[in-house]
Design a protein around this motif. Structure first.
Motif, PDB file in Angstrom:
ATOM      1  N   GLY A 246       9.105  43.841  41.315  1.00  0.00           N
ATOM      2  CA  GLY A 246       9.271  43.495  39.906  1.00  0.00           C
ATOM      3  C   GLY A 246      10.731  43.443  39.510  1.00  0.00           C
ATOM      4  O   GLY A 246      11.569  42.884  40.201  1.00  0.00           O
ATOM      5  N   ALA A 247      11.022  44.074  38.344  1.00  0.00           N
ATOM      6  CA  ALA A 247      12.372  43.978  37.792  1.00  0.00           C
ATOM      7  C   ALA A 247      13.404  44.573  38.734  1.00  0.00           C
ATOM      8  O   ALA A 247      14.499  44.034  38.890  1.00  0.00           O
ATOM      9  N   SER A 248      13.053  45.710  39.416  1.00  0.00           N
ATOM     10  CA  SER A 248      14.070  46.336  40.262  1.00  0.00           C
ATOM     11  C   SER A 248      14.398  45.452  41.470  1.00  0.00           C
ATOM     12  O   SER A 248      15.519  45.450  41.964  1.00  0.00           O
ATOM     13  N   GLN A 250      14.376  42.130  41.318  1.00  0.00           N
ATOM     14  CA  GLN A 250      15.253  41.086  40.772  1.00  0.00           C
ATOM     15  C   GLN A 250      16.667  41.621  40.578  1.00  0.00           C
ATOM     16  O   GLN A 250      17.650  40.928  40.857  1.00  0.00           O
ATOM     17  N   VAL A 251      16.767  42.855  40.069  1.00  0.00           N
ATOM     18  CA  VAL A 251      18.090  43.453  39.870  1.00  0.00           C
ATOM     19  C   VAL A 251      18.797  43.577  41.215  1.00  0.00           C
ATOM     20  O   VAL A 251      19.982  43.236  41.359  1.00  0.00           O
ATOM     21  N   LYS A 253      18.304  41.872  43.997  1.00  0.00           N
ATOM     22  CA  LYS A 253      18.715  40.561  44.503  1.00  0.00           C
ATOM     23  C   LYS A 253      19.937  40.036  43.744  1.00  0.00           C
ATOM     24  O   LYS A 253      20.823  39.414  44.318  1.00  0.00           O
ATOM     25  N   SER A 254      19.959  40.287  42.419  1.00  0.00           N
ATOM     26  CA  SER A 254      21.030  39.719  41.610  1.00  0.00           C
ATOM     27  C   SER A 254      22.390  40.318  41.968  1.00  0.00           C
ATOM     28  O   SER A 254      23.416  39.716  41.684  1.00  0.00           O
ATOM     29  N   ALA A 257      23.082  39.858  46.804  1.00  0.00           N
ATOM     30  CA  ALA A 257      23.180  38.584  47.516  1.00  0.00           C
ATOM     31  C   ALA A 257      24.539  38.461  48.191  1.00  0.00           C
ATOM     32  O   ALA A 257      25.575  38.750  47.594  1.00  0.00           O
ATOM     33  N   ILE A 287      27.986  36.770  44.518  1.00  0.00           N
ATOM     34  CA  ILE A 287      27.990  36.707  43.058  1.00  0.00           C
ATOM     35  C   ILE A 287      29.421  36.512  42.570  1.00  0.00           C
ATOM     36  O   ILE A 287      30.294  37.344  42.821  1.00  0.00           O
ATOM     37  N   PRO A 294      25.668  32.582  41.576  1.00  0.00           N
ATOM     38  CA  PRO A 294      25.724  32.700  43.029  1.00  0.00           C
ATOM     39  C   PRO A 294      26.592  31.554  43.577  1.00  0.00           C
ATOM     40  O   PRO A 294      26.414  30.409  43.205  1.00  0.00           O
TER      41      PRO A 294
ATOM     42  N   GLU B  88       5.661  38.950  37.553  1.00  0.00           N
ATOM     43  CA  GLU B  88       5.645  37.989  38.648  1.00  0.00           C
ATOM     44  C   GLU B  88       4.283  37.948  39.326  1.00  0.00           C
ATOM     45  O   GLU B  88       3.615  38.970  39.469  1.00  0.00           O
ATOM     46  N   PRO B 216      18.551  40.990  35.906  1.00  0.00           N
ATOM     47  CA  PRO B 216      17.896  40.290  34.804  1.00  0.00           C
ATOM     48  C   PRO B 216      16.836  41.125  34.094  1.00  0.00           C
ATOM     49  O   PRO B 216      16.456  40.771  32.994  1.00  0.00           O
ATOM     50  N   GLY B 217      16.353  42.202  34.724  1.00  0.00           N
ATOM     51  CA  GLY B 217      15.315  43.009  34.092  1.00  0.00           C
ATOM     52  C   GLY B 217      14.054  42.214  33.823  1.00  0.00           C
ATOM     53  O   GLY B 217      13.849  41.139  34.399  1.00  0.00           O
ATOM     54  N   ASP B 218      13.193  42.740  32.949  1.00  0.00           N
ATOM     55  CA  ASP B 218      11.981  41.978  32.637  1.00  0.00           C
ATOM     56  C   ASP B 218      11.757  41.869  31.129  1.00  0.00           C
ATOM     57  O   ASP B 218      10.644  41.705  30.667  1.00  0.00           O
ATOM     58  N   ASP B 308      15.798  32.515  40.565  1.00  0.00           N
ATOM     59  CA  ASP B 308      16.043  33.459  41.643  1.00  0.00           C
ATOM     60  C   ASP B 308      17.522  33.801  41.551  1.00  0.00           C
ATOM     61  O   ASP B 308      18.374  32.915  41.652  1.00  0.00           O
ATOM     62  N   PRO B 309      17.840  35.084  41.315  1.00  0.00           N
ATOM     63  CA  PRO B 309      19.248  35.424  41.067  1.00  0.00           C
ATOM     64  C   PRO B 309      20.165  35.178  42.263  1.00  0.00           C
ATOM     65  O   PRO B 309      21.378  35.300  42.126  1.00  0.00           O
TER      66      PRO B 309
END
Lengths: 392, 573
Positions: A246-248, A250-251, A253-254, A257, A287, A294, B88, B216-218, B308-309
């Motif tokens: 989930g959010a973690s 995404q964080v 990956k952000s 990378a 980043i 990216p 997601e 980005p959080g949710d 996708d970050p």
């Protein structure tokens, strides 16, 4: 606005500097539809025809909705998505025909005599002003506003204070950077950290396979991630607690990378870059240090990396220094090593925060960052083949 | 009700005063029912036949208004299917290339609207096109207002409201196109996070609060959704209502012309002509938007893929109206300062936070600066031709040029690719051009306007070019000039002669005040309109020449040529 006529002083404060006397609105010319009954009936039929065409289009819209197959595998007419095309055309024409009909009606059949209307001053009349001021004064007087400053001021103060709850409530919109950095609710939380850690394998983006140095030829660029993104540690499933989702995820990956580039070791310019590389393979944060896009455009012959968003250009042979564009800082480099199985691993987390600048960021020169890192990780990194002097 | 009143006497008629004429039709009865409760007649009496002047340029604001209505209608439909959630799940819809890929609910519902809902793609595209139209129409309307002097007293506050509408419309557009959570818009949101983080001291806090933690959080999509469908539309509606109310209260400006003065308004009544034209134009705007939605594809989010970050595409760009701050960001040198353990990102903070705020403030105060410079305290209801206020016109053209340079910088990569030019050189050139080009544009525009003033005088004094070539007995050729009609000359000479307000007193050192100096720049190069004597002299000369020509070649003097010399003058021409 009424009562202007009685007050000669209450006039529009405006004058037009006219050279000649105003000749007045010209003669009105009759239209064919005003004088010729045939033309009038023709115009009437035209307008009605437009309205009729609109109705036809509306019916066609409903038919398109029912009969034309939509979607990715829907009907195609001459290369156009049939559903969107027919619905858009019929709806558009149904609306346009009404608009055209109504305007035609107005132009041909409604009275077209220009009329004149007097303007009024935007300001109120002096009487209205004094009456309003008097009423306001009387009201304020009767409330005692002026005589009782204690009441007035305490009311103003307490009402103003009511803005505070609205602002305080916003605090729980989210944790602050310090909150997440201190409590680490997920791996690599906070702007100063990422999920990279000593010994974490560098894996390919999308597929998650680990990378041996010999897999890369000189000039190869690989989009990489820490293996934890794919839920593994040293090739085996990570413990439940460390799994990212989930959010973690995404964080993670952000921030994590990374790009790998293999270059001729002789091309590497700076000592720090050489010390953190493995056989000419260097790893940098993907980043951008500008606003966080990216970065992906590699110029193979020069080892320059260009950000597609705002064109900041970084030199991967020289500590990721900014060569061009609006970025203010070099790209952080990820120190690389090789584990016992021969796969590329990180020697530590990024030695400095990745991504765009923020006010609390403590920024040091590349040399200082390297020296601090050397003190902290220099010894433990040796198990992954790190030696400072050799400059692998 | 007093106790001593005997109500039994009036109970049978249920009223003491009989209505003047009891309505007999159903509509009449309904109107009476409503007026008994709402008192609509008093308002209708004043407004149903309210006069609106006619000119094509008054339609530009209408495009903005009607495209906003289209946005409301199409937007409400879109909310029926759109799910503003970042949860997601693997995509299971009908768009085969993405099936099985983890996407957010926002993204998959945007794809659901595009592929499964019949007419959903049309709605999405109409909504997006209407948004572009809304902002473009507001900008062009703003330019029309400024170039014709419609921002002057008493309409300064409506200028301020209009400027706020433009700002809010832009933010509404950004929050809207960010909602589908696709790769392109997600990149924009990420850049916006970078912008916020560049704000000194509070930037990191604002970023974490807005995103509900780390990017980005949710939370960001649901929050942008609330801002997009509730907060900003509410503000827009309120401000549009205020804008319209002030328009009705001030009455619309009009072009000078025969019968048109500062104290009247000449045109067609609201009912029926203006209501029909404006109402019909709503359907035209709506229809054009629907045709665009049907024919012109835009923002195909399924091609961009989910956000996708770790990914980005080359040529990433915001919608066009966000292009100019992005351009400022691109050409800004990479200045960043570090002291006392803090980082100051001038390279981001100045171009995308300070500069837009500054330019917007300039826009807001333009009417007030102008009235300070001119010292003009009058109300203005007659419009000015842009040439008759050269400095004002040049100021706006300079601002437009500044905007254009920043906007071009926002496409520096595309320019480099299309022209096979060096992106570095384009960037360096634009760094200089944002300073130089507006100055050049100002000078050219101002002189151009002054030349047009001179040209006006020439046509008034010596007539317009008729296209008739005359050969004299000596064999020389010249073009016959014909005089303008009196109405045309009347219309062209409704303009101030020289300075309007009182000049400041010269200070004790014998120097002009700053305001006097700016006022000199504003007014003193103007070519003034001719005097009555000059016009009469020129008229006599023309008569004389016409008669001479008639005698010579049998060309009838003007007035006997076919067509009426006193054709009705189109307002503004």
């Amino acid at each position: 606005m009424s009562g202007d006529a009685q007050d000669p002083k209450h006039e529009i404060e405006a004058y037009a500097d006219e050279l000649l006397p105003n000749p007045g609105v010209g003669d009105h010319y009759w239209r064919p539809t005003d004088v010729d009954p045939k033309a009038e009936r023709r115009a009437e039929r035209q307008v009605a025809a437009f309205f009729g065409l609109s109705a036809v289009c509306t019916v066609l819209f409903v038919l398109s909705y029912l009969l034309v197959k939509n979607g990715y595998d829907g009907d195609v007419w001459l290369g156009w998505g049939a559903s969107n095309l027919s619905l858009g055309l019929t709806l558009g024409l149904a609306l346009l025909f009404i608009g055209i009909g109504v305007i035609q009606w107005a132009r041909k059949l409604m009275a077209d005599v220009e009329l004149s209307e007097e303007r009024h001053p935007a300001a109120s009349s002096p009487e209205d002003r004094s009456a309003t001021v008097a009423a306001l004064k009387q009201g304020l007087n009767e409330s005692g506003m002026a005589r009782r400053p204690l009441l007035r001021n305490s009311l103003i103060g307490s009402v103003a204070l009511l803005g505070v709850p609205a602002i305080v409530m916003l605090k729980d919109l989210g944790p602050t950077n310090r909150d997440v950095t201190d409590s680490q609710p997920y791996p690599g939380a906070g702007l100063e950290h990422t999920v990279w850690s000593q010994g974490m394998r560098v894996v390919r983006d999308v597929v998650g396979t680990p990378i041996r140095p010999r897999d890369l030829e000189i000039g190869d660029l690989v989009n990489a991630e820490p293996e934890l993104i794919f839920g593994t540690v040293k090739g085996k499933d990570a413990p439940e607690d460390d799994q990212l989702e989930g959010a973690s995820l995404q964080v993670a990956k952000s921030k994590a990378a990374t790009i790998l580039l293999r270059m001729d070791p002789a091309d590497i310019v700076s000592d720090e870059t050489r010390n953190w590389s493995v056989q000419g393979i260097v790893a940098y944060s993907k980043i951008c240090t500008h606003v966080g896009c990216p970065i992906s455009l590699n110029e193979r012959t020069t080892h320059h990396l260009l950000c597609p968003c705002h064109q900041s250009t970084f030199d991967l042979a020289d500590s990721g220094k900014v060569l061009f564009g609006p970025a203010g800082r070099h790209l952080p480099q990820l120190p690389l090593g090789v584990d016992q199985d021969g796969y590329l691993v990180a020697l530590s987390d990024y030695p400095e925060p990745v991504g765009p600048s923020y006010w609390e960021r403590n920024t040091y020169s590349v040399g200082t960052v390297f020296d601090d890192w050397e003190k902290q990780y220099g010894d433990s990194a040796q198990q992954y083949g790190y030696t400072k002097e050799a400059g692998q | 009700m007093s106790a001593d009143r005997d109500i039994s006497k009036v109970a049978s008629s249920n009223g003491t005063v009989p209505a003047a004429a009891a309505p007999t039709t159903g509509v009449g009865k309904a109107a009476t029912w409503a007026d008994d409760r709402l008192g609509l007649a008093a308002m209708g009496k004043k407004n149903l036949r309210k006069i609106f002047p006619d000119h094509w340029s008054f339609m530009l604001g209408e495009i903005a208004l009607w495209s906003f209505v289209v946005l409301l209608i199409s937007g409400v439909f879109l909310t029926l299917w759109f799910k503003p959630s970042m949860a997601e799940a693997p995509y299971q819809g009908s768009y085969a290339p993405l099936r099985g890929i983890e996407v957010s609910e926002a993204f998959s519902s945007a794809l659901h609207i595009s592929f499964e809902v019949r007419g959903g793609l049309l709605l999405r595209q109409m909504h997006h096109w209407a948004a572009m139209l809304f902002i473009a129409a507001m900008m062009i309307h703003l330019l029309r207002v400024f170039f014709t002097g419609a921002h002057r007293k008493p309409r300064e506050l409506n200028w301020v409201i209009g400027s706020l509408l433009l700002l809010l419309g832009t933010l509404e557009g950004f929050t809207g196109y960010s909602l589908p959570d696709d790769l392109l818009s997600g990149t924009g949101v990420r850049a916006a996070d970078g912008f916020i983080k560049s704000i000194p001291i509070v930037g990191t806090y604002i970023s974490f609060l807005l995103f509900g933690g780390e990017f980005p959080g949710d939370s960001i999509i649901p929050r942008l959704y609330t801002i997009h469908v509730l907060l900003i539309p509410g503000l827009l509606l309120a401000l549009i209502a205020a804008h319209m109310l002030l328009l009705v209260y001030h009455k619309h400006t009009q072009w000078p012309g025969p019968g048109r003065t500062e104290t009247n308004v000449v045109g067609y009544p609201m009912l029926p002509v203006y209501a029909a034209k404006a109402g019909g134009f709503f359907f035209i705007t709506f229809g054009v938007t629907a045709l665009m939605g049907g024919l012109l594809s835009l923002n195909s989010v399924w091609k961009f893929g989910p956000y996708d970050p770790t990914k980005v595409t080359a040529g990433s760009q915001p919608d066009w109206y966000m292009g100019w701050p992005d351009g400022a960001l691109r050409i800004m040198p990479g200045w960043e300062s570090h002291f006392w353990g803090s980082t100051w990102s001038w390279n981001i903070f100045l171009p995308v936070i300070v500069l837009p705020g500054l330019l917007f403030t300039v826009l807001l105060v333009l009417p007030f600066i102008e009235s300070w410079v001119t010292g003009d305290k009058r109300e203005h209801h007659l419009l000015q031709r842009p040439r008759n206020a050269p400095t004002r016109t040049a100021t706006m053209v300079a601002l437009m040029t500044l905007y254009a340079m920043f906007w071009m910088a926002g496409g520096n990569d595309l320019i480099a690719i299309k022209l096979h030019a060096s992106i570095n050189q384009i960037t360096y050139a634009l760094r200089a051009l944002v300073f130089v080009a507006p100055v050049i544009a100002f000078i050219i525009t101002r002189r151009w306007c002054i030349s047009l003033q001179r040209h006006d005088n020439e046509t008034m004094l010596h007539g317009y070019e008729s296209g008739l070539i005359v050969r004299t007995p000596e064999g020389a050729f010249h073009e016959k000039h014909l005089p303008l009609s009196e109405k045309q000359i009347y219309t062209m000479t409704v303009r101030d002669r020289g300075r309007v307000g009182d000049d400041d007193a010269i200070d004790e050192n014998g120097k002009q005040t700053l305001r006097n100096k700016i006022r000199a720049l504003y007014y003193d190069d103007d070519v003034q309109k001719p005097t009555v004597e000059e016009l009469e002299e020129a008229h006599e000369h023309a008569e004389h020449e016409a008669h001479a020509l008639t005698a010579l070649e049998g060309i009838p003097p003007r007035g006997e040529l076919e067509g009426s010399p006193d054709e009705p003058v189109q307002p503004g021409h």
